[in-house]
Design a protein around this motif. Structure first.
Motif, PDB file in Angstrom:
ATOM      1  N   TYR A   1     -22.567  48.294  17.898  1.00  0.00           N
ATOM      2  CA  TYR A   1     -22.204  48.294  19.315  1.00  0.00           C
ATOM      3  C   TYR A   1     -23.333  48.782  20.228  1.00  0.00           C
ATOM      4  O   TYR A   1     -23.473  48.318  21.344  1.00  0.00           O
TER       5      TYR A   1
ATOM      6  N   PHE B   1     -16.787  48.974   8.673  1.00  0.00           N
ATOM      7  CA  PHE B   1     -15.788  49.998   8.321  1.00  0.00           C
ATOM      8  C   PHE B   1     -15.749  50.194   6.804  1.00  0.00           C
ATOM      9  O   PHE B   1     -15.732  51.322   6.305  1.00  0.00           O
TER      10      PHE B   1
ATOM     11  N   ALA C   1     -11.071  42.067  17.262  1.00  0.00           N
ATOM     12  CA  ALA C   1     -11.955  43.235  17.360  1.00  0.00           C
ATOM     13  C   ALA C   1     -12.019  43.960  16.011  1.00  0.00           C
ATOM     14  O   ALA C   1     -13.073  44.439  15.595  1.00  0.00           O
ATOM     15  N   PHE C   2     -10.877  44.026  15.331  1.00  0.00           N
ATOM     16  CA  PHE C   2     -10.825  44.705  14.037  1.00  0.00           C
ATOM     17  C   PHE C   2     -11.603  43.924  12.985  1.00  0.00           C
ATOM     18  O   PHE C   2     -12.416  44.475  12.249  1.00  0.00           O
ATOM     19  N   GLU C   3     -11.359  42.622  12.954  1.00  0.00           N
ATOM     20  CA  GLU C   3     -11.990  41.774  11.948  1.00  0.00           C
ATOM     21  C   GLU C   3     -13.508  41.782  12.133  1.00  0.00           C
ATOM     22  O   GLU C   3     -14.262  41.756  11.168  1.00  0.00           O
ATOM     23  N   HIS C   4     -13.912  41.860  13.393  1.00  0.00           N
ATOM     24  CA  HIS C   4     -15.325  41.860  13.729  1.00  0.00           C
ATOM     25  C   HIS C   4     -16.068  43.055  13.113  1.00  0.00           C
ATOM     26  O   HIS C   4     -17.201  42.940  12.679  1.00  0.00           O
ATOM     27  N   ILE C   5     -15.391  44.224  13.100  1.00  0.00           N
ATOM     28  CA  ILE C   5     -16.076  45.448  12.653  1.00  0.00           C
ATOM     29  C   ILE C   5     -15.688  45.823  11.221  1.00  0.00           C
ATOM     30  O   ILE C   5     -16.241  46.753  10.639  1.00  0.00           O
ATOM     31  N   LEU C   6     -14.763  45.073  10.630  1.00  0.00           N
ATOM     32  CA  LEU C   6     -14.268  45.404   9.284  1.00  0.00           C
ATOM     33  C   LEU C   6     -15.365  45.577   8.223  1.00  0.00           C
ATOM     34  O   LEU C   6     -15.316  46.558   7.469  1.00  0.00           O
ATOM     35  N   PRO C   7     -16.366  44.677   8.151  1.00  0.00           N
ATOM     36  CA  PRO C   7     -17.388  44.890   7.115  1.00  0.00           C
ATOM     37  C   PRO C   7     -18.043  46.263   7.231  1.00  0.00           C
ATOM     38  O   PRO C   7     -18.228  46.950   6.222  1.00  0.00           O
TER      39      PRO C   7
ATOM     40  N   LYS D   1      -1.822  37.438  23.293  1.00  0.00           N
ATOM     41  CA  LYS D   1      -3.267  37.439  23.519  1.00  0.00           C
ATOM     42  C   LYS D   1      -3.851  38.812  23.165  1.00  0.00           C
ATOM     43  O   LYS D   1      -4.910  38.904  22.543  1.00  0.00           O
ATOM     44  N   ALA D   2      -3.151  39.864  23.596  1.00  0.00           N
ATOM     45  CA  ALA D   2      -3.630  41.232  23.338  1.00  0.00           C
ATOM     46  C   ALA D   2      -3.692  41.495  21.839  1.00  0.00           C
ATOM     47  O   ALA D   2      -4.652  42.083  21.340  1.00  0.00           O
ATOM     48  N   LEU D   3      -2.648  41.053  21.125  1.00  0.00           N
ATOM     49  CA  LEU D   3      -2.622  41.271  19.676  1.00  0.00           C
ATOM     50  C   LEU D   3      -3.715  40.470  18.984  1.00  0.00           C
ATOM     51  O   LEU D   3      -4.343  40.938  18.036  1.00  0.00           O
TER      52      LEU D   3
ATOM     53  N   LYS E   1      -6.559  39.714  20.358  1.00  0.00           N
ATOM     54  CA  LYS E   1      -7.787  40.461  20.682  1.00  0.00           C
ATOM     55  C   LYS E   1      -7.955  41.635  19.724  1.00  0.00           C
ATOM     56  O   LYS E   1      -9.043  41.903  19.222  1.00  0.00           O
ATOM     57  N   ALA E   2      -6.839  42.345  19.509  1.00  0.00           N
ATOM     58  CA  ALA E   2      -6.860  43.514  18.629  1.00  0.00           C
ATOM     59  C   ALA E   2      -7.323  43.105  17.240  1.00  0.00           C
ATOM     60  O   ALA E   2      -8.205  43.734  16.657  1.00  0.00           O
TER      61      ALA E   2
END
Lengths: 177, 160
Positions: B129, B42, B34-40, B26-28, B30-31
């Motif tokens: 954010y 980044f 969260a990453f995919e969400h902000i990737l554009p 679950k933690a992975l 989530k990780a």
């Protein structure tokens, strides 16, 4: 597919601009691209542990624990913790914001979130060592001593300037991630 | 430092995995989410950094905040630091070179301070954010604060 294109719209736009620059001014374009490739490598190298830690924090640490140590009634303890966690971090500033979102989700006080971001931006321990060796200990120490009250003052001004509803919106937004 | 982060993450991950496999999964997840969400955002930041550094290179910075550029130089230094995002291990040696080249401590103080605290190129990430208003306010305050840093560094370092 369309949703994906929409999300990456600005990225594609700037990528296009970089390619056009490559056509107009080849050396400048190549330079821009090489810096981008370099930053991309940096991101791929530094970002994964940040997000894995963020995932572990989200799953394992109960909201009550985070609130106790860094929440609204955490006082000086919360401030010091925010400083320590931010300063111990590695990675560019943009890595701090997703972590800040998890903090907010866990009920960390808004001013402590801002202190964390301030510390991550400018009082990181590895950076301090590097700064002292390149620019001298006096320079690095002076900056550190001004930055600590500076970060606190900025966090205080921002959190008292921001309306309660705005903070609530930001918090509910953060809990979605 | 990166290695320490990896070792720490790995140890925690192993502890998590041996304690509870499902929670770790679950933690992975989530990780990754969260990453995919902000990737554009980044990727936008990374491209902007490339474009900006191609135009604003160390030679140009040296020209802009060279010796005897005074308060005007401090302002230029602060602006250059605010809009660029240079990794520390390039920024500090560059700043040291600028000092050798005759730039003042005040200018370098402003440059390093805004470089680290103000992030014009990272704004797309911050806005996602914290919203536009707060992002602009935080960056403006940090920008103003950098002049205080410059002034005090100028006073302390040059008087020693």
């Amino acid at each position: 597919m369309i949703k994906l294109l929409k999300r990456y719209k600005i990225f594609l736009l700037i990528l296009g601009a970089t390619l056009i620059l490559m056509l107009i001014n080849r050396p400048l374009g190549i330079k821009a691209l090489s810096v981008t490739v370099y930053s991309f490598k940096e991101m791929i190298l530094i970002i994964p542990p940040i997000f894995v830690l963020l995932g572990l924090l989200d799953i394992w640490i109960p909201r009550e624990t985070m609130m106790k140590y860094m929440g609204d009634n955490s006082g000086i303890k919360g401030i010091i913790l925010a400083f320590i966690i931010g300063s111990a971090a590695a990675g560019p500033l943009y890595g701090a914001f997703p972590v800040a979102a998890v903090f907010m989700k866990k009920g960390v006080k808004f001013s402590n979130v801002l202190i964390f971001i301030g510390a991550w931006s400018t009082t990181k321990v590895p950076m301090f060592l590097f700064e002292a060796s390149s620019l001298g200990l006096t320079f690095a120490l002076t900056r550190l001593f001004i930055n600590i009250p500076g970060i606190l003052i900025i966090a205080w001004i921002l959190s008292s300037m921001t309306k309660k509803e705005t903070i609530e919106t930001i918090y509910s937004n953060a809990s979605k991630f | 430092m990166t290695l320490t982060m990896y070792i720490l993450t790995l140890i925690l991950l192993i502890i998590s995995f041996t304690t509870n496999k499902i929670k770790t999964k679950k933690a992975l997840k989530k990780a990754w989410k969260a990453f995919e969400h902000i990737l554009p955002e980044f990727l936008v930041v990374i491209l902007l950094v490339g474009l900006l550094l191609a135009i604003i290179n160390p030679e140009l910075i040296a020209k802009l905040i060279g010796p005897s550029s005074g308060w005007f130089g401090v302002i230029i230094a602060a602006v250059v630091g605010a809009i660029t995002l240079i990794p520390g291990f390039i920024a500090f040696p560059t700043a040291a070179l600028l000092l050798d080249g005759g730039a003042g401590y005040m200018q370098i103080g402003a440059f390093i301070s805004t470089l680290m605290m103000v992030g014009v190129v990272t704004m797309p990430v911050e806005i996602k954010y914290f919203g536009k208003k707060l992002t602009i306010q935080r960056n403006l305050l940090a920008f103003a604060f950098s002049f205080v840093v410059a002034l005090i560094i100028g006073l302390v370092v040059t008087s020693i």
